[in-house]
Design an enzyme around this catalytic site. Structure first.
Site, PDB file in Angstrom:
ATOM      1  N   GLY A 145       0.825  -1.194   0.000  1.00 59.64           N
ATOM      2  CA  GLY A 145       0.000   0.000   0.000  1.00 59.64           C
ATOM      3  C   GLY A 145       0.860   1.244   0.000  1.00 59.64           C
ATOM      4  O   GLY A 145       2.054   1.219   0.333  1.00 59.64           O
ATOM      5  N   CYS A 146       0.249   2.369  -0.365  1.00 61.99           N
ATOM      6  CA  CYS A 146       1.006   3.610  -0.490  1.00 61.99           C
ATOM      7  C   CYS A 146       1.452   4.143   0.870  1.00 61.99           C
ATOM      8  O   CYS A 146       2.628   4.485   1.058  1.00 61.99           O
ATOM      9  CB  CYS A 146       0.187   4.655  -1.246  1.00 61.99           C
ATOM     10  N   TYR A 147       0.534   4.226   1.822  1.00 64.71           N
ATOM     11  CA  TYR A 147       0.920   4.686   3.155  1.00 64.71           C
ATOM     12  C   TYR A 147       1.999   3.786   3.771  1.00 64.71           C
ATOM     13  O   TYR A 147       3.001   4.286   4.288  1.00 64.71           O
ATOM     14  CB  TYR A 147      -0.287   4.721   4.085  1.00 64.71           C
TER      15      TYR A 147
END
Length: 335
Positions: A145-147
């Protein structure tokens, strides 16, 4: 040439894959699927690709894709990839999934995403800076995921060094991280000149952070709060790292430089969204809070590139024995 297929080519991550793969010297996109847009040229949905790719969206089953591809990127909503990945693997393909379906063990996925997992195979977490060796031989890679990408890269060196008691991650993301479908979160009047915290203690990306950093130091604790900001791209993460002994700036610098010495996409550089926008870099800096047990680490990534499609291509490069920089070695886009 690596023959590439993209399942779900109409969204932001699918479009970003296409944009980046246009420049890849060792890969050729041969199939892009979309049920709703089948038969239309790519430029009908992604006008930035006009004149760059002569393909149309197709509606194909996994067996048909297998005749045209070597590797497939699944850029579909959470819960959808697990229905098609088994067929792709049976067709002899390697898969890089950009959804959450293969980032976590099945039992953890079910608890976090409240969905029954239909394909509980062992997963390889596709963060190259931590798992390059496993990625090399993987059949299915779960793209992070990006976070978690920005948070894990900010904290991993100190966690690995065994000096961390706790990290509090505060992340701020551009609105493209919410996807292409309009919502209350992305509606312009709600975002412009505003900043909003959401899922303050319960965001599902926390599971990835705990999984990866917890594996480096089982006794460390991690908290995470995300915010959405009036920017299209980028995630700036501020990590408040509480350590178990005093540390000098020189020691911290040495830990980061050694950890990322052979990791080309991580730079010890003043983090700025403008400096990483459009690139696959993660820029990191830190400051020791003198006289306290806190070190503040800041990271910046483009959520669409290092946080999604660029990292997926980085994984593909590793899987096929290429220099991981191939096709994605480019600067950011300031100002």
């Amino acid at each position: 040439m690596i023959r590439v297929g993209i399942i779900g080519g109409t969204g932001y991550t699918g479009g970003e894959l296409l944009r980046l793969l246009c420049m890849h010297p060792m890969a050729e996109v041969t199939v892009v699927t979309s049920r709703s847009q089948a038969g239309k040229p790519l430029e009908a949905i992604h006008p930035n690709l006009k004149g760059l790719m002569d393909l149309r969206f197709e509606d194909l089953d996994p067996a048909a894709i297998g005749d045209k591809c070597d590797v497939v990127f699944t850029a579909v909503p959470h819960g959808a990839a697990m229905s098609v990945v088994p067929g792709l693997v049976d067709a002899g393909l390697r898969v890089i999934d950009l959804s959450a379906d293969y980032r976590l063990p099945a039992e953890v996925f079910e608890r976090v995403y409240k969905k029954k997992h239909l394909d509980p195979r062992p997963n390889v977490y596709g963060l190259p800076e931590l798992h390059a060796e496993e990625i090399k031989n993987a059949t299915v890679v779960g793209n992070p995921g990006c976070y978690p990408t920005g948070a894990i890269l900010a904290g991993a060196p100190l966690v690995k060094a065994g000096v961390v008691d706790r990290i509090v991650f505060d992340s701020k993301s551009g609105i493209s991280g919410a996807g292409q479908e309009p919502s209350e979160t992305t509606h312009y009047p709600n975002v412009a000149e505003n900043i909003r915290a959401y899922n303050i203690t319960t965001h599902r990306h926390k599971a990835e952070i705990e999984q990866e950093l917890g594996a480096l130091s089982p006794n460390a604790r991690f908290s995470f709060t995300p915010h959405v900001i009036p920017s299209v791209r980028g995630i700036l993460t501020t990590a408040h790292v509480f350590v178990n002994r005093p540390m000098a700036t020189e020691e911290v610098q040495s830990i980061y430089e050694e950890f990322y010495a052979d990791k080309p996409f991580v730079r010890m550089n003043k983090p700025s969204l403008a400096n990483v926008r459009g690139s696959n870099f993660c820029d990191i800096s830190f400051e020791v809070d003198e006289g306290t047990d806190r070190i503040v680490v800041v990271s910046a990534i483009d959520n669409m590139v290092k946080g999604a499609s660029g990292q997926a291509i980085q994984n593909m490069n590793i899987m096929y024995g290429l220099d991981e920089r191939t096709g994605i070695w480019m600067s950011g886009l300031p100002p």
